[in-house]
Motif scaffolding. Structure first.
Motif, PDB file in Angstrom:
ATOM      1  N   ALA A 206       0.834  -1.201   0.000  1.00 27.96           N
ATOM      2  CA  ALA A 206       0.000   0.000   0.000  1.00 27.96           C
ATOM      3  C   ALA A 206       0.865   1.247   0.000  1.00 27.96           C
ATOM      4  O   ALA A 206       0.582   2.223  -0.715  1.00 27.96           O
ATOM      5  N   LYS A 207       1.937   1.225   0.776  1.00 28.09           N
ATOM      6  CA  LYS A 207       2.829   2.380   0.815  1.00 28.09           C
ATOM      7  C   LYS A 207       3.453   2.623  -0.558  1.00 28.09           C
ATOM      8  O   LYS A 207       3.560   3.761  -1.018  1.00 28.09           O
ATOM      9  N   GLN A 208       3.862   1.550  -1.223  1.00 27.14           N
ATOM     10  CA  GLN A 208       4.458   1.695  -2.547  1.00 27.14           C
ATOM     11  C   GLN A 208       3.457   2.284  -3.542  1.00 27.14           C
ATOM     12  O   GLN A 208       3.809   3.143  -4.349  1.00 27.14           O
ATOM     13  N   ALA A 209       2.210   1.835  -3.479  1.00 28.26           N
ATOM     14  CA  ALA A 209       1.185   2.375  -4.375  1.00 28.26           C
ATOM     15  C   ALA A 209       0.996   3.868  -4.152  1.00 28.26           C
ATOM     16  O   ALA A 209       0.848   4.650  -5.106  1.00 28.26           O
ATOM     17  N   VAL A 210       1.007   4.292  -2.886  1.00 30.45           N
ATOM     18  CA  VAL A 210       0.848   5.712  -2.564  1.00 30.45           C
ATOM     19  C   VAL A 210       2.060   6.501  -3.052  1.00 30.45           C
ATOM     20  O   VAL A 210       1.922   7.592  -3.618  1.00 30.45           O
ATOM     21  N   ARG A 211       3.255   5.956  -2.861  1.00 33.92           N
ATOM     22  CA  ARG A 211       4.462   6.660  -3.303  1.00 33.92           C
ATOM     23  C   ARG A 211       4.486   6.815  -4.825  1.00 33.92           C
ATOM     24  O   ARG A 211       4.904   7.853  -5.346  1.00 33.92           O
ATOM     25  N   GLU A 212       4.039   5.795  -5.541  1.00 32.06           N
ATOM     26  CA  GLU A 212       3.983   5.898  -6.992  1.00 32.06           C
ATOM     27  C   GLU A 212       2.997   6.985  -7.424  1.00 32.06           C
ATOM     28  O   GLU A 212       3.259   7.754  -8.356  1.00 32.06           O
ATOM     29  N   LEU A 213       1.850   7.050  -6.736  1.00 32.58           N
ATOM     30  CA  LEU A 213       0.859   8.067  -7.070  1.00 32.58           C
ATOM     31  C   LEU A 213       1.409   9.466  -6.795  1.00 32.58           C
ATOM     32  O   LEU A 213       1.223  10.394  -7.593  1.00 32.58           O
ATOM     33  N   ILE A 214       2.095   9.636  -5.673  1.00 31.86           N
ATOM     34  CA  ILE A 214       2.673  10.940  -5.348  1.00 31.86           C
ATOM     35  C   ILE A 214       3.722  11.326  -6.372  1.00 31.86           C
ATOM     36  O   ILE A 214       3.815  12.490  -6.788  1.00 31.86           O
ATOM     37  N   SER A 215       4.532  10.367  -6.811  1.00 37.36           N
ATOM     38  CA  SER A 215       5.521  10.653  -7.845  1.00 37.36           C
ATOM     39  C   SER A 215       4.849  11.078  -9.133  1.00 37.36           C
ATOM     40  O   SER A 215       5.303  11.992  -9.820  1.00 37.36           O
ATOM     41  N   GLU A 216       3.743  10.440  -9.463  1.00 39.48           N
ATOM     42  CA  GLU A 216       2.993  10.829 -10.658  1.00 39.48           C
ATOM     43  C   GLU A 216       2.479  12.260 -10.548  1.00 39.48           C
ATOM     44  O   GLU A 216       2.422  12.996 -11.541  1.00 39.48           O
ATOM     45  N   LEU A 217       2.131  12.666  -9.340  1.00 40.75           N
ATOM     46  CA  LEU A 217       1.689  14.044  -9.117  1.00 40.75           C
ATOM     47  C   LEU A 217       2.830  15.048  -9.220  1.00 40.75           C
ATOM     48  O   LEU A 217       2.595  16.242  -9.297  1.00 40.75           O
ATOM     49  N   GLY A 218       4.075  14.546  -9.193  1.00 38.05           N
ATOM     50  CA  GLY A 218       5.215  15.430  -9.404  1.00 38.05           C
ATOM     51  C   GLY A 218       6.100  15.656  -8.197  1.00 38.05           C
ATOM     52  O   GLY A 218       6.848  16.634  -8.153  1.00 38.05           O
ATOM     53  N   PHE A 219       6.053  14.736  -7.208  1.00 36.92           N
ATOM     54  CA  PHE A 219       6.818  14.909  -5.984  1.00 36.92           C
ATOM     55  C   PHE A 219       7.593  13.641  -5.655  1.00 36.92           C
ATOM     56  O   PHE A 219       7.115  12.529  -5.890  1.00 36.92           O
ATOM     57  N   ASP A 220       8.800  13.812  -5.091  1.00 38.84           N
ATOM     58  CA  ASP A 220       9.524  12.689  -4.519  1.00 38.84           C
ATOM     59  C   ASP A 220       8.888  12.322  -3.181  1.00 38.84           C
ATOM     60  O   ASP A 220       8.056  13.066  -2.646  1.00 38.84           O
ATOM     61  N   THR A 221       9.287  11.179  -2.648  1.00 33.41           N
ATOM     62  CA  THR A 221       8.796  10.773  -1.338  1.00 33.41           C
ATOM     63  C   THR A 221       9.946  10.277  -0.479  1.00 33.41           C
ATOM     64  O   THR A 221      10.974   9.837  -0.988  1.00 33.41           O
ATOM     65  N   VAL A 222       9.758  10.357   0.831  1.00 31.45           N
ATOM     66  CA  VAL A 222      10.689   9.792   1.801  1.00 31.45           C
ATOM     67  C   VAL A 222       9.888   8.884   2.728  1.00 31.45           C
ATOM     68  O   VAL A 222       8.844   9.283   3.245  1.00 31.45           O
ATOM     69  N   ASP A 223      10.364   7.665   2.917  1.00 33.01           N
ATOM     70  CA  ASP A 223       9.695   6.687   3.763  1.00 33.01           C
ATOM     71  C   ASP A 223       9.997   6.991   5.223  1.00 33.01           C
ATOM     72  O   ASP A 223      11.130   6.842   5.681  1.00 33.01           O
ATOM     73  N   THR A 224       8.987   7.386   5.963  1.00 33.77           N
ATOM     74  CA  THR A 224       9.154   7.734   7.372  1.00 33.77           C
ATOM     75  C   THR A 224       9.254   6.498   8.264  1.00 33.77           C
ATOM     76  O   THR A 224       9.712   6.588   9.391  1.00 33.77           O
TER      77      THR A 224
END
Length: 266
Positions: A206-224
């Motif tokens: 689930a976290k990976q799916a959310v990170r991919e969606l955020i990247s598609e929106l144009g942002f990097d992510t950091v796993d907390t």
């Protein structure tokens, strides 16, 4: 194409699961391994999904705008009923539904309502979602708005409390993001200085799916880390409202203190 960003892991999980060199946050002694973010960018859609958004305020409204722009099938709900969302529907092409139907068949569900209103959401809200659906919690606890919630005051993380209320695991994301940034600050993958958002949760898929969606929106992510570490991105922490890149977000997470600030309590 893959972008390298930094993933964050709590002291109980110091090993580097990705086999790369870790970074030690000096103030806390936390070991922070490098992480690898999957594909996606502002200009490249990674695949249309059915997405349900519960709450049509600033965050929910702007996510509806961007996600429909990217070609996703978005259903959106608020507490006042579908008839009050006609302007947003006309603007975006999203489908307005009752809150109880927003998650139906959705692969990703976004819960973006004031924390104090979470217990008022329909029972079984997520029951009709697609198998394995990721549920994003964008909420923040403000006692002056939400009333005193004893479990959170006693140390339970805000998103863990929300998870308990809705009866489904959640991924914490977007809670410290300015709503307008969702529309204005997304950049293509690999752009130097691309803004990064912290993401926490227990379910790796689930976290990976959310990170991919955020990247598609144009942002990097950091796993907390897992949801019990999500206090590092709650209000009053250095990462809250931080528009920095992955390095800046990593440092902010490492500098966080579990003590509530006087400013937050004001």
């Amino acid at each position: 194409m893959r972008a390298r960003v930094y993933g964050f892991h709590p002291p109980a999980c110091p090993q580097n699961r990705f086999g790369a060199v870790g970074i030690v946050a000096a103030r806390t002694g936390l070991v922070v391994p490098r992480d690898v973010l999957t594909q996606g960018s502002r200009h490249r859609k990674v695949g249309s999904m059915k997405i349900g958004i519960i709450g049509a305020g600033n965050i929910g409204g702007n996510l509806t705008r961007r996600l429909t722009e990217l070609g996703h099938d978005v259903s959106v709900a608020n507490s006042r009923g579908p008839h009050t969302l006609q302007a947003l529907v006309d603007e975006t092409g999203a489908t307005a539904v009752a809150a109880a139907q927003a998650a139906h068949d959705a692969q990703i569900v976004v819960v973006t309502v004031p924390l104090g209103k979470v217990p008022d959401l329909p029972a079984g809200l997520i029951d009709g979602a697609a198998p394995g659906a990721a549920v994003i919690d964008t909420g923040n606890y403000y006692p002056q708005r939400d009333g005193r919630i004893a479990a959170i005051e006693d140390g339970l993380t805000e998103s863990r409390w929300t998870e308990q209320q809705i009866g489904h695991p959640v991924i914490k994301a977007f809670n410290g993001t300015y709503a307008q940034d969702i529309l204005d600050r997304g950049l293509p993958l690999g752009t130097p200085g691309r803004q990064a958002l912290p993401v926490s949760g227990d379910d790796p898929s689930a976290k990976q799916a959310v990170r991919e969606l955020i990247s598609e929106l144009g942002f990097d992510t950091v796993d907390t880390g897992d949801l019990d570490e999500s206090w590092r991105q709650q209000p009053g922490t250095p990462v809250y409202g931080n528009r920095g890149d992955a390095d800046a977000i990593l440092k902010a997470l490492a500098d966080a203190s579990p003590e509530r600030t006087a400013e937050w309590r004001a």
